[in-house]
Write an enzyme that holds these catalytic residues in place. Structure first.
Site, PDB file in Angstrom:
ATOM      1  N   GLY A  20      39.482  41.909  43.357  1.00 42.54           N
ATOM      2  CA  GLY A  20      40.555  42.589  42.634  1.00 42.54           C
ATOM      3  C   GLY A  20      40.069  43.160  41.315  1.00 42.54           C
ATOM      4  O   GLY A  20      40.487  44.245  40.892  1.00 42.54           O
ATOM      5  N   THR A  21      39.184  42.450  40.657  1.00 38.21           N
ATOM      6  CA  THR A  21      38.643  42.918  39.378  1.00 38.21           C
ATOM      7  C   THR A  21      37.936  44.260  39.562  1.00 38.21           C
ATOM      8  O   THR A  21      38.123  45.191  38.771  1.00 38.21           O
ATOM      9  CB  THR A  21      37.652  41.869  38.817  1.00 38.21           C
ATOM     10  OG1 THR A  21      38.365  40.646  38.615  1.00 38.21           O
ATOM     11  CG2 THR A  21      37.042  42.319  37.500  1.00 38.21           C
ATOM     12  N   ASN A  31      50.476  37.007  37.356  1.00 42.27           N
ATOM     13  CA  ASN A  31      49.808  35.832  37.916  1.00 42.27           C
ATOM     14  C   ASN A  31      50.276  34.522  37.292  1.00 42.27           C
ATOM     15  O   ASN A  31      50.243  33.485  37.932  1.00 42.27           O
ATOM     16  CB  ASN A  31      48.288  35.962  37.766  1.00 42.27           C
ATOM     17  CG  ASN A  31      47.869  36.443  36.406  1.00 42.27           C
ATOM     18  OD1 ASN A  31      48.275  37.518  35.958  1.00 42.27           O
ATOM     19  ND2 ASN A  31      47.080  35.640  35.711  1.00 42.27           N
ATOM     20  N   GLN A  51      48.629  39.824  43.007  1.00 44.86           N
ATOM     21  CA  GLN A  51      49.496  38.657  43.257  1.00 44.86           C
ATOM     22  C   GLN A  51      50.674  38.988  44.162  1.00 44.86           C
ATOM     23  O   GLN A  51      51.402  38.089  44.576  1.00 44.86           O
ATOM     24  CB  GLN A  51      50.025  38.091  41.929  1.00 44.86           C
ATOM     25  CG  GLN A  51      48.969  37.437  41.064  1.00 44.86           C
ATOM     26  CD  GLN A  51      48.408  36.140  41.647  1.00 44.86           C
ATOM     27  OE1 GLN A  51      48.982  35.537  42.559  1.00 44.86           O
ATOM     28  NE2 GLN A  51      47.273  35.710  41.129  1.00 44.86           N
ATOM     29  N   GLY A  81      41.371  39.565  48.301  1.00 42.89           N
ATOM     30  CA  GLY A  81      41.465  38.736  49.506  1.00 42.89           C
ATOM     31  C   GLY A  81      41.818  37.288  49.243  1.00 42.89           C
ATOM     32  O   GLY A  81      42.595  36.683  49.986  1.00 42.89           O
ATOM     33  N   HIS A  82      41.249  36.716  48.163  1.00 46.59           N
ATOM     34  CA  HIS A  82      41.387  35.254  48.026  1.00 46.59           C
ATOM     35  C   HIS A  82      42.742  34.813  47.493  1.00 46.59           C
ATOM     36  O   HIS A  82      42.971  33.621  47.258  1.00 46.59           O
ATOM     37  CB  HIS A  82      40.243  34.668  47.188  1.00 46.59           C
ATOM     38  CG  HIS A  82      40.281  34.949  45.721  1.00 46.59           C
ATOM     39  ND1 HIS A  82      40.689  34.003  44.813  1.00 46.59           N
ATOM     40  CD2 HIS A  82      39.953  36.044  45.010  1.00 46.59           C
ATOM     41  CE1 HIS A  82      40.586  34.511  43.588  1.00 46.59           C
ATOM     42  NE2 HIS A  82      40.155  35.738  43.682  1.00 46.59           N
ATOM     43  N   THR A 111      26.236  48.551  51.146  1.00 43.61           N
ATOM     44  CA  THR A 111      26.551  48.185  52.536  1.00 43.61           C
ATOM     45  C   THR A 111      27.788  47.300  52.580  1.00 43.61           C
ATOM     46  O   THR A 111      27.876  46.308  51.857  1.00 43.61           O
ATOM     47  CB  THR A 111      25.340  47.444  53.152  1.00 43.61           C
ATOM     48  OG1 THR A 111      24.205  48.298  53.036  1.00 43.61           O
ATOM     49  CG2 THR A 111      25.581  47.101  54.614  1.00 43.61           C
ATOM     50  N   CYS A 161      41.546  31.866  34.839  1.00 46.35           N
ATOM     51  CA  CYS A 161      40.415  32.547  34.215  1.00 46.35           C
ATOM     52  C   CYS A 161      40.285  32.187  32.735  1.00 46.35           C
ATOM     53  O   CYS A 161      39.231  32.332  32.166  1.00 46.35           O
ATOM     54  CB  CYS A 161      40.551  34.059  34.352  1.00 46.35           C
ATOM     55  SG  CYS A 161      40.768  34.588  36.033  1.00 46.35           S
TER      56      CYS A 161
HETATM   57  N1  PLP Z   1      44.687  40.657  38.888  1.00 41.06           N
HETATM   58  C1  PLP Z   1      45.488  39.591  38.963  1.00 41.06           C
HETATM   59  C2  PLP Z   1      46.943  39.742  38.678  1.00 41.06           C
HETATM   60  C3  PLP Z   1      44.963  38.338  39.295  1.00 41.06           C
HETATM   61  O1  PLP Z   1      45.762  37.263  39.364  1.00 41.06           O
HETATM   62  C4  PLP Z   1      43.569  38.227  39.540  1.00 41.06           C
HETATM   63  C5  PLP Z   1      42.951  36.913  39.828  1.00 41.06           C
HETATM   64  O2  PLP Z   1      43.278  35.921  39.231  1.00 41.06           O
HETATM   65  C6  PLP Z   1      42.791  39.389  39.473  1.00 41.06           C
HETATM   66  C7  PLP Z   1      43.384  40.585  39.145  1.00 41.06           C
HETATM   67  C8  PLP Z   1      41.321  39.347  39.760  1.00 41.06           C
HETATM   68  O3  PLP Z   1      41.084  39.249  41.139  1.00 41.06           O
HETATM   69  P1  PLP Z   1      39.644  38.773  41.667  1.00 41.06           P
HETATM   70  O4  PLP Z   1      39.551  37.312  41.386  1.00 41.06           O
HETATM   71  O5  PLP Z   1      39.650  39.088  43.126  1.00 41.06           O
HETATM   72  O6  PLP Z   1      38.644  39.563  40.930  1.00 41.06           O
END
Ligand code: PLP
Length: 398
Positions: free
Chosen positions: A71-72, A151, A179, A200-201, A237, A324
């Site tokens: 996601g980042t 989140n 989220q 994904g996670h 890849t 985080c």
């Molecule tokens: N955006 C939100 C709202 C999240 O909760 C998170 C993960 O905690 C992220 C972005 C980042 O996702 P990733 O851990 O897949 O980089």
């Protein structure tokens, strides 16, 4: 001691069906999807099927999905691309409660002179004001970025209205939906959204896979340039096994959206019914406009880290603020952004429930919680002339 995991917003366990779908591509099906031989072609087919699955869950076309590493990365790619579109547009309008995966790249761009960032405040309930949002957009705005669901609190933004406002102002709209995807219905076909981030996670696939939706016809500048993969939009890849996992997770989420939502709603309601009866416990965030499985509560007069540790010893995994930023004793920027005084933000814990939690686990939690709160409150250091040092935790309070 049996443990119970109530930190599903930090990360979810891998669904066994997801694992099963992914495993063959970590074994014999290891081909490179760009290779023309049969092993490569099989990998390509699996990758494209997965792309269709991700697209289907959010009402997109397969060609609008780019696989990323997380996601980042999806957030970074959307922001970087929008800021390269037009040198006369360097404004970015966002909110004070975004994830650091949006705020940090924006801070970085601003420091280098490549962006002028407006971080809009939110109400005490955690919701951005649509009028303030509209007033902040102008001809110099490159991008508006507002998360679909928060989140920490689970609070859901008025995305349809915000996207429509951005469209009327001719501004690109990005939403960090990490989220929200798999938890609430999403159809980008019905909304003027240009970019949407997925991870994904957070929906029962492994860590290390994400996706970025880019609306068809939106110009896109890749973050990673290389071998022309992902239709020239992300070099490198493709990780076929993880893409397959994300595709399967999206299929499952689509099929179970209502069932999952009802399940976590009933768990959360049972939990809150008891937890909110404990004196000095308050809910943070909008009571109804929030994700079904997220409960953010303040336990007045105590440091949430202390409760977290005792809950952990009792076999319950929860989170103090965002995963985080835990490990630091700074109060959550989301809660202070909602106007919570520092003391109330420090006493906040996030309980996030998921597909694999059971009512029996919730019953054990609500049985245990009151005595843990009482214990932490008893341990609270008595006020002394040397303020600022916590005798209990042995840490300097900032
Ligand atoms: N955006 C939100 C709202 C999240 O909760 C998170 C993960 O905690 C992220 C972005 C980042 O996702 P990733 O851990 O897949 O980089």
């Amino acid at each position: 001691m049996t443990s119970a995991y109530f930190d599903n917003n930090a990360t979810t366990p891998i669904d066994p069906e997801v694992f099963e779908a992914m495993e063959p591509f970590l074994r014999g099906g290891f081909g490179n999807p760009s290779s023309p031989h049969s092993l490569g072609r099989a990998a390509r087919e699996a990758l494209e099927n997965a792309r269709h699955s991700v697209a289907r869950l959010i009402g997109a076309e397969a060609g609008e999905i780019i696989f990323t590493s997380c996601g980042t990365e999806s957030n970074n790619a959307a922001i970087a691309s929008a800021l390269q579109m037009d040198p006369d547009r360097i404004g970015v309008v966002t909110t004070q409660v975004e994830h650091s995966a949006v705020l940090k790249p924006l801070e970085h761009a601003a420091r280098r002179g490549g962006a002028v960032v407006t971080r809009l405040p939110v109400s005490n309930d955690g919701i951005v004001d649509c009028n303030a949002f509209e007033a902040a957009l102008d001809d110099g705005t490159a991008l508006a970025s507002v998360m679909w669901a928060n989140n920490e609190t689970g609070v859901i933004s008025p995305i349809a209205r915000l996207a429509a406002i951005a469209q009327a102002k001719g501004v690109l709209f990005h939403t960090d939906a990490v989220q929200a995807v798999g938890k609430v219905p999403i159809s980008v076909a019905d909304l003027p959204i240009h970019f949407l981030s997925i991870s994904g996670h957070k929906l029962y696939a492994p860590k290390g896979i994400g996706a970025l939706y880019v609306r068809s016809g939106t110009r896109f500048h890749p973050l990673l340039r290389g071998g022309g993969q992902e239709n020239e939009r992300r070099g490198g890849t493709e990780n076929v096994a993880l893409a397959v996992a994300l595709g399967k997770a999206c299929d499952l989420a689509g099929a179970r959206l209502d069932a999952d939502s009802q399940h976590v709603t009933s768990l959360r309601d049972r939990f809150e019914q008891t937890a909110l009866e404990i004196p000095g416990v308050y809910r943070n965030g909008h009571p109804t406009l929030r994700l079904a499985g997220t409960s953010n509560l303040t336990f007045e007069g105590v440091d949430s880290e202390a409760i977290l540790l005792l809950l952990d010893q009792a076999g319950f995994s929860v989170s103090a603020g965002s995963a985080c930023t835990s490990g630091s004793l700074h109060p959550s920027h989301v809660l202070t952004g909602m106007g919570l005084p520092t003391e109330r933000a420090r006493g906040a814990l996030r309980f996030s429930f998921g597909r694999f939690n059971t009512l029996a686990e919730i019953e054990r939690l609500v049985e245990t919680l009151p005595s843990i709160i009482a214990k932490v409150r008893e341990m609270r250091p008595k006020p002394t002339p040397t303020a600022g040092v916590s005798a209990t935790l042995g840490v300097v309070q900032k």
